[in-house]
Design a protein around this motif. Structure first.
Motif, mmCIF file in Angstrom:
data_model
loop_
_atom_site.group_PDB
_atom_site.id
_atom_site.type_symbol
_atom_site.label_atom_id
_atom_site.label_comp_id
_atom_site.label_asym_id
_atom_site.label_seq_id
_atom_site.Cartn_x
_atom_site.Cartn_y
_atom_site.Cartn_z
ATOM 1 N N LEU A 103 36.162 38.590 45.385
ATOM 2 C CA LEU A 103 35.829 39.815 45.317
ATOM 3 C C LEU A 103 35.252 40.377 46.890
ATOM 4 O O LEU A 103 34.474 39.707 47.719
ATOM 5 C CB LEU A 103 34.348 40.134 44.381
ATOM 6 N N TYR A 123 39.519 47.195 44.884
ATOM 7 C CA TYR A 123 39.533 45.694 44.624
ATOM 8 C C TYR A 123 38.115 45.310 44.107
ATOM 9 O O TYR A 123 37.933 44.626 43.212
ATOM 10 C CB TYR A 123 40.132 44.670 45.335
ATOM 11 N N TYR A 124 37.383 46.204 44.700
ATOM 12 C CA TYR A 124 35.789 45.802 44.259
ATOM 13 C C TYR A 124 35.369 46.467 43.016
ATOM 14 O O TYR A 124 34.792 45.741 42.121
ATOM 15 C CB TYR A 124 34.903 46.269 45.378
ATOM 16 N N SER A 125 35.351 47.866 42.873
ATOM 17 C CA SER A 125 35.042 48.446 41.784
ATOM 18 C C SER A 125 36.070 48.588 40.625
ATOM 19 O O SER A 125 35.764 48.985 39.586
ATOM 20 C CB SER A 125 34.375 49.692 42.197
ATOM 21 N N ARG A 126 37.187 48.488 41.009
ATOM 22 C CA ARG A 126 38.703 48.627 40.298
ATOM 23 C C ARG A 126 38.504 50.439 40.008
ATOM 24 O O ARG A 126 39.396 50.961 39.244
ATOM 25 C CB ARG A 126 38.456 48.170 38.738
ATOM 26 N N GLU A 152 46.727 43.776 40.622
ATOM 27 C CA GLU A 152 45.669 44.599 40.071
ATOM 28 C C GLU A 152 46.226 46.220 40.076
ATOM 29 O O GLU A 152 46.028 46.883 38.947
ATOM 30 C CB GLU A 152 44.560 44.739 41.051
ATOM 31 N N THR A 209 34.941 42.838 35.779
ATOM 32 C CA THR A 209 33.583 43.053 36.523
ATOM 33 C C THR A 209 32.280 43.078 35.497
ATOM 34 O O THR A 209 31.088 42.816 35.898
ATOM 35 C CB THR A 209 33.647 44.182 37.530
ATOM 36 N N ARG A 262 29.507 39.380 41.199
ATOM 37 C CA ARG A 262 30.416 38.392 41.871
ATOM 38 C C ARG A 262 30.586 37.249 41.017
ATOM 39 O O ARG A 262 31.778 36.812 40.650
ATOM 40 C CB ARG A 262 29.946 38.101 43.255
ATOM 41 N N ASP A 271 32.734 38.348 38.096
ATOM 42 C CA ASP A 271 34.318 38.538 38.307
ATOM 43 C C ASP A 271 35.018 37.225 38.548
ATOM 44 O O ASP A 271 36.152 37.154 38.242
ATOM 45 C CB ASP A 271 34.396 39.409 39.918
ATOM 46 N N TRP A 272 34.136 36.369 39.318
ATOM 47 C CA TRP A 272 34.957 34.918 39.506
ATOM 48 C C TRP A 272 35.215 34.178 38.306
ATOM 49 O O TRP A 272 36.160 33.405 38.224
ATOM 50 C CB TRP A 272 34.332 34.067 40.818
ATOM 51 N N LYS A 321 37.964 35.886 36.522
ATOM 52 C CA LYS A 321 39.495 35.404 37.421
ATOM 53 C C LYS A 321 39.830 34.015 37.007
ATOM 54 O O LYS A 321 41.049 33.905 36.813
ATOM 55 C CB LYS A 321 39.363 35.686 38.839
#
Length: 884
Positions: free
Chosen positions: A611, A639-642, A711, A752, A784, A787-788, A791
Motif C-alpha cells: 500500500l 492505489y492507496y484509497s481506491r 486495479e 481496505t 495497511r 489491505d495486506w 491481498k
C-alpha cells in the motif's frame, strides 16, 4: 438312431460360444430363481476397467452381443456398487471366452452350508448295480437364473460400459453348492439316481430296471427344461468312473491313479532327493510298521559327510517302502467335514501334490498325484512353475475340493501375495488364478523342508507329458503377437532381447526368483507381473521393449504429435519398460514443433504491491471503450484509497488525454507514478515528455498482459456493469455514471475496509444517506494491515486457481515468444523465430529476435524455453548399454 435319441434324452441347443441371434435364448431351468446371499458388511469394490489388447476389442464386443442375445447377461443402466474386470481368454481354435475376475466380489458372497456328497454316502445305494448311465448338463451354471435383487454382485466393466449376469456363472464361489442343492431337489423322487453337481448317474441291476430309472430322470429333466451335453453323456455301460472311484458289476474300488504317482518313483540320485523321499515316508509313518527299522538303511546314507553311494541294499529298502506307502489300502477315507490341505511343489522337471485331511491334529493321506512338465512348461520361471503346481493340484483333486474350504500349502513365499484377490499377476498366472475362482482356499507358505510333495515332483519317472493349459499358451502367444508394435517385428524384438545384457540378467532373476541384482532393481517391484515367452518379456499383457528399441518405439508413438497424456495412453496399451512415463514426457518436451504450438506456461505467482504511503502517490490509468456512442471513458485510480476519477472523451489522442489529466492534476496534484498499458496515446513522445517534465514516473505493463494493471481493470469491470444496466433500462448513462461514483466514494472498499473518499480526503462526503458524525482521521496502520491481509488471501486463492508456478528464466536464455497475431486456427501458438532474453524485471522480460533483431517486452507467461536437442547414442560401458 443313437441310443440317446431313442430315449429322447437330448435337447439340441446352441452353445453360447456360437453366434446367437437375440431370439435364440440359452435354456434355463423352469420355476427356479437363485438369490445369492450378500454380506452387506463387506465394503463394495468398484474396480476400474482393465485394459485389453486393442486387437481383441471387436471380438470382445461380439462376445458380449452373443451373451446378451442368449439372455445370459444384460446391460446395466446407471452405476453399480460392485464392479469386476473382465479377462479375455483366446482358445487355440480362435474362439474367445470372457472370464470375470470375481475374487473381490466373492468375499461378499455367503456360501451355502450345503454338504456335497461323498462316495461313502453312496455306497449302500450302489450295491448290486450292474448297468450305468452318466448324463452331463451343458453349461450347467448358466441354466439357473439369478434373482434381480442379487445380480448387481456380478456386474463387470468393459469398454462398452457395465453389464451383469442374469444367470449363475462360473467364478461365483457358492455356485457348486447351489447347483448341487437344486439338482438334488429336482431328482429327489427319481429312483437309482445320484448326482454330483452337473454329473448325473443312473444305475440298475438289469436292463429293465436301468431303462425305467433312466426314463424317469429324463422326464424330470424335460419337465424343467434342462439341457444336456450330448458329447459327454454315456448310456447303459457296465463300468463307469464316478467321484474318483471305479463302478462296475463287481462293486466299487478306488482308482489306482491315487497311488500311481508313488509306484512310478525312480530311485534317488542325490542326497537331497533321498532326504525329500524320507520326509514323505516319515509324514505317513503311522501306516508303516517298524518305520525306524525300515528306513535305517537309507538314513545311514545321510549321516555326516559320507559319500552318497547307492547300493543294492538301498534299492531293496527303497522298494519295500514304496510297496508300503503305495498300497492303496493305506489311504484314508475322504470326509468333507475334516480339515483339508493340498500340499504342492514344482521341480525343474515335474509337479507333485498330496491331498491330506486331519482328524484333530492327526493327518491322513487321501491321494497322491504327480505330473511331468512339457518342454514349454520347463521353460517357465520358478514362480510360474510353483503357481502351476497349485492350480494343477486343485483341479486334479477337484472332486474332493469343490464346495469345501481348504488350505493350499506351498514353499514359494511369493504365491501368498500373487493369489490374493487384489494382486496383479502376470498374464499366464492370471489365467490360472481365475480358474480357481469357484474354490474357497487359503494359500499358506511353509518351509521347503516341510514340503512332502517335493519327492513327488522330483522322483516321478520322466514320461511324455500332456500340457496342463494348452489354451493358455495359445493365449499368451496371441498376446505377444497383438502387443508387438506394427512398425516392429516379433523377430526383431526377440533378437534385441537376446542381445540386451539387462534382459539376460532379468531372465536369470525370473528363473531363480533372486532379484538382488542392482542392475535390474527397477524391475523388482513388478516381478510378480513379469513373464517370458520365447525370450520376449511381458509385464501383464504388455511387451517389455529392450533398450535399443525404446527410442524407436517413442518415435513411432509420437507420430501425429500426441501430447504427453495421449502418448502415454498410446504406448501403455501395448508396451512397457521402467520409467516409460518419464521418457515419454522428455520426448514430447524435446519436440520443437510441439513446443511451438503448445499452450503458454502457467502464470507465475501474483506479485502484490504494498500500500502506498499516502493518497495520490501511486495511480493507474486506462481507457474504457469505445461505447456505442463512440465515446471513451478515461479512468484513473488511486492505489492507496481506491478513489477514482472518470472523464468522458470523444477523442483518445495524446493531446486530448493530457488536457483531461491536467484538469484532474490541477485539483488533486501530480502523482509520483502512473501504471498504464501500452496504448498509442500513452507511449507517444508527447505524453512521455509531459509526465517526465512534471516528475511523474511511468510504469508500463508488459504488452498483452492487462493483469499487471489489475486495479484499474477491476474498476473498469464495475463501471461497465453499471453502463450495461443503464443501457438495458434505457436511461441516461452519464447521469447513472455520476450516481455510481457518488455511491462508490462513500462505500467501504472490500480490500481496505474504508470508503475511498474517507481515505482520500480524510472525511466522508455528504450524500442522501444521513451522516451522524464527522469522519475520523484514517487509521493508517489498521488500513495497511487489512489491505495486506486481503491481498495475500486473494493472491493465495488466485495462484492456486490458476496453477501459478515460478519460472526460472535467466538473461541470455533462448526462448520462443507467444504469437499474438494468429491469422487463423492453424497458426502456431508461438513465433518460430528464436529470441534471447536481454533484461528481466520482476515478471516482465525484454527479448530480442536472433534473426530480425526486433525487441519485445512480454510477461513471463508469454515465453517458453527453446528445447535443447540432444543426440541420443548408444555407448557400451562394460556389459551395459547406456544412452549418451
Amino acid at each position: 438312431m443313437p441310443y440317446s435319441d431313442g430315449f429322447g434324452v437330448l435337447k439340441i441347443g446352441l452353445d453360447i460360444n456360437q453366434v446367437i441371434t437375440p431370439a435364440e435364448e440359452f435354456p434355463k431351468i423352469k420355476d427356479i430363481l437363485i438369490d445369492l446371499v450378500i454380506d452387506h458388511r463387506v465394503k463394495p469394490v468398484q474396480q476400474p476397467y482393465r485394459r485389453t489388447p486393442l486387437a481383441l476389442e471387436e471380438r470382445i464386443n461380439q462376445k458380449i452381443d452373443e451373451l446378451v442375445g442368449a439372455d445370459i447377461i444384460e446391460a446395466v443402466q446407471g452405476s453399480s456398487r460392485w464392479i469386476s474386470p473382465i479377462v479375455p481368454i483366446v482358445k487355440d481354435n480362435g474362439d474367445l471366452r470372457l472370464c470375470i475376475d470375481m475374487r473381490r466380489a466373492n468375499q461378499a458372497i455367503v456360501r451355502e452350508q450345503y454338504p456335497l456328497p461323498t462316495i461313502e454316502s453312496y455306497l449302500h445305494r450302489l450295491a448290486g448295480a450292474r448297468l450305468f448311465s452318466r448324463l452331463d448338463i451343458k453349461n450347467a451354471f448358466h441354466q439357473l437364473e439369478l434373482d434381480k435383487r442379487c445380480r448387481y454382485i456380478t456386474t463387470f466393466i468393459s469398454r462398452r460400459g457395465l453389464f451383469r449376469y442374469k444367470r449363475l456363472m462360473f467364478g461365483i464361489n457358492a455356485a457348486p453348492e447351489i447347483f448341487q442343492r437344486t439338482m438334488e431337489n429336482l431328482l429327489v423322487n427319481c429312483k437309482n439316481c445320484l448326482n454330483y453337481i452337473d454329473d448325473i448317474i443312473v444305475f440298475g441291476c438289469d436292463v429293465k430296471e436301468h431303462d425305467e430309472c433312466l426314463n424317469n430322470v429324463i422326464k424330470v429333466l424335460r419337465a424343467y427344461n434342462v439341457l444336456l451335453n450330448e458329447e459327454k453323456c454315456v448310456y447303459r455301460v457296465k463300468e463307469l468312473i464316478f467321484l474318483g472311484h471305479h463302478l462296475s458289476e463287481k462293486g466299487i474300488r478306488p482308482l489306482k491313479e491315487k497311488i500311481a504317482a508313488i509306484r512310478a518313483f525312480r530311485e534317488p540320485k542325490t542326497r537331497e532327493e533321498l532326504q525329500s523321499f524320507l520326509g514323505l515316508v516319515t509324514y505317513i509313518g503311522r501306516f508303516i510298521p517298524n518305520l525306524a527299522t525300515e528306513t535305517d538303511t537309507l538314513r545311514l546314507l545321510l549321516k555326516g559327510d559320507k559319500i552318497f553311494l547307492w547300493k543294492e541294499e538301498h534299492k531293496l529298502a527303497f522298494r519295500r517302502l514304496l510297496e508300503v506307502i503305495g498300497d492303496i489300502r493305506t489311504l484314508g477315507y475322504y470326509d468333507p467335514k475334516d480339515r483339508t490341505q493340498v500340499i504342492a511343489d514344482a521341480s525343474p522337471v515335474g509337479l507333485g501334490a498330496v491331498l491330506i485331511q486331519f482328524k484333530g491334529e492327526t493327518p491322513r493321506v487321501i491321494s497322491y498325484a504327480s505330473k511331468s512338465l512339457t518342454e514349454t512348461e520347463k521353460r517357465y520361471c520358478q514362480t510360474e512353475k510353483e503357481a502351476l503346481s497349485l492350480v494343477w493340484a486343485v483341479e486334479k483333486f477337484y472332486i474332493f475340493l469343490c464346495g469345501i474350504e481348504f488350505d493350499l500349502i506351498t514353499d514359494h513365499k511369493a504365491l501368498e501375495t500373487i493369489f490374493k484377490p487384489s494382486s496383479k499377476p502376470c498374464a499366464r498366472i492370471e489365467r490360472w488364478v481365475l480358474r480357481l475362482q469357484s474354490f474357497k482356499y487359503r494359500v499358506l507358505y511353509k518351509n521347503g523342508k516341510m514340503n512332502i510333495a517335493d519327492s513327488l515332483s522330483r522322483l516321478g519317472l520322466p514320461k511324455e507329458a500332456e500340457p496342463f493349459d494348452e489354451d493358455g499358451e495359445y493365449y499368451i502367444r496371441s498376446v505377444v503377437q497383438i502387443a508387438v508394435p506394427t512398425a516392429l517385428s516379433l523377430e526383431e524384438i526377440k533378437k534385441e532381447s537376446e542381445n540386451d545384457p539387462e534382459f539376460l540378467q532379468l531372465k536369470q532373476a525370473l528363473e531363480s526368483a533372486n532379484w538382488k541384482n542392482q542392475n535390474i532393481k527397477q524391475y523388482a517391484p513388478f516381478r510378480h507381473e513379469i513373464s517370458a515367452v520365447d525370450d520376449v518379456f511381458l509385464r501383464g499383457t504388455k511387451i517389455i521393449i529392450p533398450r535399443s528399441l525404446r527410442k524407436r518405439v517413442l518415435e513411432i508413438a509420437h507420430e501425429g504429435h500426441p501430447g504427453e497424456s495421449l502418448m502415454k495412453r498410446r504406448v501403455r496399451t501395448k508396451v512397457w519398460w521402467p520409467k516409460i512415463d518419464r521418457m515419454v514426457e522428455q520426448h514430447v518436451k524435446k519436440c520443437r514443433s510441439c513446443v511451438l504450438v503448445s499452450q503458454p506456461l502457467n502464470p507465475v505467482p501474483m506479485t502484490r504491491r504494498p500500500l502506498p504511503e499516502a493518497p495520490w502517490v501511486d495511480t493507474a490509468i486506462d481507457f474504457l471503450g469505445p461505447l456505442p456512442t463512440g465515446e471513451y471513458l478515461l479512468v484513473i485510480v488511486d492505489y492507496y484509497s481506491r478513489y477514482q476519477e472518470i472523464e468522458v472523451m470523444d477523442k483518445v489522442t495524446s493531446r486530448e488525454t493530457i488536457n483531461r489529466l491536467e484538469k484532474i492534476f490541477c485539483r488533486l496534484g501530480f502523482p509520483k507514478t502512473i501504471s498504464l498499458d501500452n496504448g498509442k496515446q500513452f507511449v507517444s513522445r508527447e505524453f512521455t515528455h509531459y509526465c517526465k517534465s512534471n516528475g511523474i514516473k511511468l510504469n508500463s505493463v508488459a504488452p498483452y498482459w492487462p493483469q499487471a494493471n489489475g486495479e484499474v481493470e477491476r474498476q473498469n469491470r464495475s463501471i461497465l456493469k453499471r453502463l450495461k444496466i443503464s443501457h438495458l433500462e434505457e436511461r441516461d448513462w452519464k447521469r447513472d455514471l455520476l450516481a455510481y461514483l457518488a455511491m462508490y466514494y462513500n462505500t467501504p472498499h472490500s480490500v481496505t475496509g474504508k470508503p475511498p473518499a474517507e481515505l482520500f480526503y480524510g472525511r466522508l462526503l455528504r450524500d442522501k444517506i444521513p451522516l451522524v458524525t464527522e469522519a475520523a482521521t484514517p487509521n493508517d496502520e489498521e488500513v495497511r494491515d487489512f489491505d495486506w491481509e486481503q491481498k495475500e488471501r486473494g493472491k493465495e486463492l488466485e495462484d492456486k486457481k490458476r496453477g501459478a508456478t515460478d519460472h526460472d528464466f535467466k538473461e541470455e536464455s533462448s526462448v520462443f515468444v507467444k504469437n499474438q497475431n494468429c491469422s487463423d486456427k492453424l497458426s502456431p501458438t508461438f513465433l518460430t523465430e528464436e529470441f534471447c532474453i536481454i533484461e528481466r524485471r520482476g515478471n516482465t522480460v525484454t527479448v530480442r529476435g536472433k534473426l530480425s533483431g526486433k525487441i519485445y517486452k512480454r510477461n513471463i507467461s508469454h515465453i517458453k524455453l527453446v528445447p535443447r536437442v540432444e543426440k541420443l547414442q548408444l555407448k557400451r560401458q562394460g556389459e551395459v548399454w547406456e544412452l549418451e
